[in-house]
Design a protein around this motif. Structure first.
Motif, PDB file in Angstrom:
ATOM      1  N   ILE A 222      28.942  13.243  -7.665  1.00 19.07           N
ATOM      2  CA  ILE A 222      30.337  12.914  -7.343  1.00 19.07           C
ATOM      3  C   ILE A 222      30.962  14.141  -6.712  1.00 19.07           C
ATOM      4  O   ILE A 222      30.880  15.245  -7.272  1.00 19.07           O
ATOM      5  CB  ILE A 222      31.137  12.528  -8.604  1.00 19.07           C
ATOM      6  CG1 ILE A 222      30.545  11.289  -9.257  1.00 19.07           C
ATOM      7  CG2 ILE A 222      32.612  12.315  -8.273  1.00 19.07           C
ATOM      8  CD1 ILE A 222      31.236  10.878 -10.548  1.00 19.07           C
ATOM      9  N   ALA A 223      31.561  13.972  -5.544  1.00 15.42           N
ATOM     10  CA  ALA A 223      32.211  15.098  -4.866  1.00 15.42           C
ATOM     11  C   ALA A 223      33.709  14.859  -4.809  1.00 15.42           C
ATOM     12  O   ALA A 223      34.161  13.756  -4.490  1.00 15.42           O
ATOM     13  CB  ALA A 223      31.659  15.255  -3.452  1.00 15.42           C
TER      14      ALA A 223
ATOM     15  N   ALA B 146      37.579  17.061   5.109  1.00 18.15           N
ATOM     16  CA  ALA B 146      36.131  17.291   5.065  1.00 18.15           C
ATOM     17  C   ALA B 146      35.356  16.017   4.737  1.00 18.15           C
ATOM     18  O   ALA B 146      34.127  16.044   4.643  1.00 18.15           O
ATOM     19  CB  ALA B 146      35.806  18.373   4.037  1.00 18.15           C
ATOM     20  N   GLU B 147      36.059  14.895   4.602  1.00 17.62           N
ATOM     21  CA  GLU B 147      35.399  13.648   4.197  1.00 17.62           C
ATOM     22  C   GLU B 147      34.239  13.299   5.138  1.00 17.62           C
ATOM     23  O   GLU B 147      33.164  12.893   4.692  1.00 17.62           O
ATOM     24  CB  GLU B 147      36.419  12.504   4.162  1.00 17.62           C
ATOM     25  CG  GLU B 147      35.800  11.190   3.734  1.00 17.62           C
ATOM     26  CD  GLU B 147      36.838  10.054   3.679  1.00 17.62           C
ATOM     27  OE1 GLU B 147      38.038  10.312   3.927  1.00 17.62           O
ATOM     28  OE2 GLU B 147      36.431   8.921   3.403  1.00 17.62           O
ATOM     29  N   GLY B 148      34.456  13.476   6.440  1.00 23.59           N
ATOM     30  CA  GLY B 148      33.420  13.117   7.420  1.00 23.59           C
ATOM     31  C   GLY B 148      32.124  13.879   7.211  1.00 23.59           C
ATOM     32  O   GLY B 148      31.037  13.353   7.468  1.00 23.59           O
ATOM     33  N   PHE B 149      32.244  15.114   6.741  1.00 29.00           N
ATOM     34  CA  PHE B 149      31.039  15.918   6.457  1.00 29.00           C
ATOM     35  C   PHE B 149      30.195  15.237   5.383  1.00 29.00           C
ATOM     36  O   PHE B 149      28.970  15.090   5.520  1.00 29.00           O
ATOM     37  CB  PHE B 149      31.466  17.325   6.017  1.00 29.00           C
ATOM     38  CG  PHE B 149      30.357  18.157   5.446  1.00 29.00           C
ATOM     39  CD1 PHE B 149      29.413  18.754   6.272  1.00 29.00           C
ATOM     40  CD2 PHE B 149      30.263  18.353   4.070  1.00 29.00           C
ATOM     41  CE1 PHE B 149      28.388  19.521   5.740  1.00 29.00           C
ATOM     42  CE2 PHE B 149      29.257  19.124   3.535  1.00 29.00           C
ATOM     43  CZ  PHE B 149      28.315  19.713   4.367  1.00 29.00           C
ATOM     44  N   TYR B 150      30.857  14.776   4.309  1.00 26.72           N
ATOM     45  CA  TYR B 150      30.120  14.128   3.212  1.00 26.72           C
ATOM     46  C   TYR B 150      29.584  12.758   3.634  1.00 26.72           C
ATOM     47  O   TYR B 150      28.472  12.382   3.264  1.00 26.72           O
ATOM     48  CB  TYR B 150      31.019  14.006   1.983  1.00 26.72           C
ATOM     49  CG  TYR B 150      31.334  15.357   1.374  1.00 26.72           C
ATOM     50  CD1 TYR B 150      30.435  15.975   0.512  1.00 26.72           C
ATOM     51  CD2 TYR B 150      32.500  16.041   1.697  1.00 26.72           C
ATOM     52  CE1 TYR B 150      30.702  17.221  -0.028  1.00 26.72           C
ATOM     53  CE2 TYR B 150      32.781  17.282   1.159  1.00 26.72           C
ATOM     54  CZ  TYR B 150      31.877  17.873   0.308  1.00 26.72           C
ATOM     55  OH  TYR B 150      32.139  19.110  -0.212  1.00 26.72           O
ATOM     56  N   ILE B 151      30.377  12.014   4.415  1.00 21.20           N
ATOM     57  CA  ILE B 151      29.908  10.710   4.906  1.00 21.20           C
ATOM     58  C   ILE B 151      28.604  10.895   5.688  1.00 21.20           C
ATOM     59  O   ILE B 151      27.657  10.120   5.550  1.00 21.20           O
ATOM     60  CB  ILE B 151      30.990  10.044   5.807  1.00 21.20           C
ATOM     61  CG1 ILE B 151      32.293   9.810   5.015  1.00 21.20           C
ATOM     62  CG2 ILE B 151      30.472   8.773   6.464  1.00 21.20           C
ATOM     63  CD1 ILE B 151      32.293   8.692   4.026  1.00 21.20           C
ATOM     64  N   LYS B 152      28.546  11.963   6.491  1.00 22.71           N
ATOM     65  CA  LYS B 152      27.323  12.231   7.272  1.00 22.71           C
ATOM     66  C   LYS B 152      26.123  12.494   6.381  1.00 22.71           C
ATOM     67  O   LYS B 152      24.976  12.356   6.817  1.00 22.71           O
ATOM     68  CB  LYS B 152      27.531  13.439   8.190  1.00 22.71           C
ATOM     69  CG  LYS B 152      28.463  13.124   9.331  1.00 22.71           C
ATOM     70  CD  LYS B 152      28.179  13.905  10.576  1.00 22.71           C
ATOM     71  CE  LYS B 152      28.882  13.190  11.715  1.00 22.71           C
ATOM     72  NZ  LYS B 152      28.841  13.863  12.977  1.00 22.71           N
TER      73      LYS B 152
ATOM     74  N   VAL C 233      29.666   7.999  -0.197  1.00 24.32           N
ATOM     75  CA  VAL C 233      30.515   6.825  -0.015  1.00 24.32           C
ATOM     76  C   VAL C 233      31.829   7.078  -0.736  1.00 24.32           C
ATOM     77  O   VAL C 233      31.842   7.518  -1.889  1.00 24.32           O
ATOM     78  CB  VAL C 233      29.823   5.570  -0.606  1.00 24.32           C
ATOM     79  CG1 VAL C 233      30.740   4.351  -0.508  1.00 24.32           C
ATOM     80  CG2 VAL C 233      28.500   5.315   0.100  1.00 24.32           C
ATOM     81  N   ARG C 234      32.910   6.788  -0.037  1.00 26.81           N
ATOM     82  CA  ARG C 234      34.232   7.022  -0.630  1.00 26.81           C
ATOM     83  C   ARG C 234      34.530   5.998  -1.723  1.00 26.81           C
ATOM     84  O   ARG C 234      34.232   4.817  -1.575  1.00 26.81           O
ATOM     85  CB  ARG C 234      35.289   6.929   0.467  1.00 26.81           C
ATOM     86  CG  ARG C 234      36.683   7.174  -0.034  1.00 26.81           C
ATOM     87  CD  ARG C 234      37.616   7.226   1.154  1.00 26.81           C
ATOM     88  NE  ARG C 234      38.997   7.341   0.737  1.00 26.81           N
ATOM     89  CZ  ARG C 234      39.995   7.622   1.553  1.00 26.81           C
ATOM     90  NH1 ARG C 234      39.766   7.814   2.835  1.00 26.81           N
ATOM     91  NH2 ARG C 234      41.222   7.706   1.114  1.00 26.81           N
ATOM     92  N   GLU C 235      35.137   6.487  -2.788  1.00 28.00           N
ATOM     93  CA  GLU C 235      35.552   5.595  -3.878  1.00 28.00           C
ATOM     94  C   GLU C 235      37.032   5.785  -4.126  1.00 28.00           C
ATOM     95  O   GLU C 235      37.458   6.877  -4.486  1.00 28.00           O
ATOM     96  CB  GLU C 235      34.792   5.923  -5.162  1.00 28.00           C
ATOM     97  CG  GLU C 235      33.402   5.345  -5.207  1.00 28.00           C
ATOM     98  CD  GLU C 235      32.778   5.471  -6.593  1.00 28.00           C
ATOM     99  OE1 GLU C 235      33.421   6.028  -7.497  1.00 28.00           O
ATOM    100  OE2 GLU C 235      31.628   5.031  -6.735  1.00 28.00           O
ATOM    101  N   GLY C 236      37.811   4.731  -3.926  1.00 30.25           N
ATOM    102  CA  GLY C 236      39.233   4.790  -4.247  1.00 30.25           C
ATOM    103  C   GLY C 236      40.065   5.475  -3.183  1.00 30.25           C
ATOM    104  O   GLY C 236      39.595   5.806  -2.096  1.00 30.25           O
ATOM    105  N   GLY C 237      41.311   5.700  -3.537  1.00 26.18           N
ATOM    106  CA  GLY C 237      42.262   6.267  -2.583  1.00 26.18           C
ATOM    107  C   GLY C 237      42.348   7.776  -2.690  1.00 26.18           C
ATOM    108  O   GLY C 237      41.504   8.414  -3.313  1.00 26.18           O
ATOM    109  N   THR C 238      43.385   8.322  -2.066  1.00 26.22           N
ATOM    110  CA  THR C 238      43.531   9.775  -2.078  1.00 26.22           C
ATOM    111  C   THR C 238      44.303  10.215  -3.328  1.00 26.22           C
ATOM    112  O   THR C 238      45.042   9.446  -3.932  1.00 26.22           O
ATOM    113  CB  THR C 238      44.302  10.258  -0.829  1.00 26.22           C
ATOM    114  OG1 THR C 238      45.595   9.660  -0.817  1.00 26.22           O
ATOM    115  CG2 THR C 238      43.558   9.912   0.443  1.00 26.22           C
ATOM    116  N   PHE C 239      44.082  11.447  -3.699  1.00 28.18           N
ATOM    117  CA  PHE C 239      44.816  12.072  -4.795  1.00 28.18           C
ATOM    118  C   PHE C 239      45.060  13.526  -4.405  1.00 28.18           C
ATOM    119  O   PHE C 239      44.406  14.054  -3.491  1.00 28.18           O
ATOM    120  CB  PHE C 239      44.028  11.969  -6.109  1.00 28.18           C
ATOM    121  CG  PHE C 239      42.652  12.562  -6.051  1.00 28.18           C
ATOM    122  CD1 PHE C 239      42.411  13.877  -6.409  1.00 28.18           C
ATOM    123  CD2 PHE C 239      41.573  11.801  -5.593  1.00 28.18           C
ATOM    124  CE1 PHE C 239      41.137  14.424  -6.333  1.00 28.18           C
ATOM    125  CE2 PHE C 239      40.295  12.342  -5.507  1.00 28.18           C
ATOM    126  CZ  PHE C 239      40.075  13.660  -5.890  1.00 28.18           C
TER     127      PHE C 239
END
Ligand SMILES: CC(C)(COP(=O)(O)OP(=O)(O)OC[C@H]1O[C@@H](n2cnc3c(N)ncnc32)[C@H](O)[C@@H]1OP(=O)(O)O)[C@@H](O)C(=O)NCCC(=O)NCCS
Length: 149
Positions: free
Chosen positions: A111-112, A118-124, A128-134
């Protein structure tokens, strides 16, 4: 040649020379631009984390840390690569290293907590994104997960 390919990743035990350099790098890259310092809370969290450094010719050029949340799950944060060495695959090298480290130790899920920017870096890297922003450290973050092989 891709300079990132010469970089090696080492574990950085708490209090070691590598850990202290990683802490300086984190402060410079992740906190100072936000007008913040590494907090006492973060230093306490560090005692429960495994720290890793990307090292090139004796210099720490990147860092990341892991904390076990339970027997199967690791939490990844504090990912930072020195500005002069970005886009040379050092971040990718760190992620691949800690995923392999986690899978070898029997963990099944990473879990990151990531900055939105930086989300695009992890998607690459298959997250996979879970939930909204915080909000963390005054800026928007997202939670991303990846099953470890
Ligand atoms: C985000 C960061 C760790 C990435 O490390 P890096 O070594 O520069 O990344 P890499 O060279 O391994 O990049 C791998 C791929 O991710 C992409 N990528 C890198 N940073 C990205 C970002 N912020 N957003 C989208 N994609 C990104 C690269 O373009 C590359 O894509 P490609 O495979 O199509 O060529 C680094 O840019 C950094 O330290 N940024 C500032 C601090 C930060 O935001 N840390 C993350 C906190 S969650």
């Amino acid at each position: 040649m891709d300079r990132g390919t010469t970089v090696l990743v080492f574990e950085a035990p708490l209090g070691s020379y590598l850990y202290r350099n990683a802490l300086q790098l984190r402060e410079r890259i992740l906190r100072e631009p936000l007008g913040l310092n590494v907090s006492a809370e973060e230093l306490a969290d560090d005692t429960m984390r495994q720290h890793f450094c990307a090292v090139d010719c004796g210099s720490v050029v990147g860092t990341v840390s892991l904390r076990p949340l339970d027997e199967t799950t690791l939490h990844l944060k504090q990912m930072a690569v020195t500005a002069q060495r970005r886009a040379t695959r050092i971040g990718s090298h760190l992620v691949a290293h800690v995923e392999h480290w986690g899978a070898s130790a029997g963990f099944r899920l990473m879990i990151a907590s990531a900055r939105v920017e930086a989300e695009g870096f992890y998607i690459k890297h298959g997250y996979v994104r879970e939930g909204g922003t915080f909000t963390e450290q005054t800026i928007p973050h997202v939670r991303l997960t990846k099953r470890l092989a």
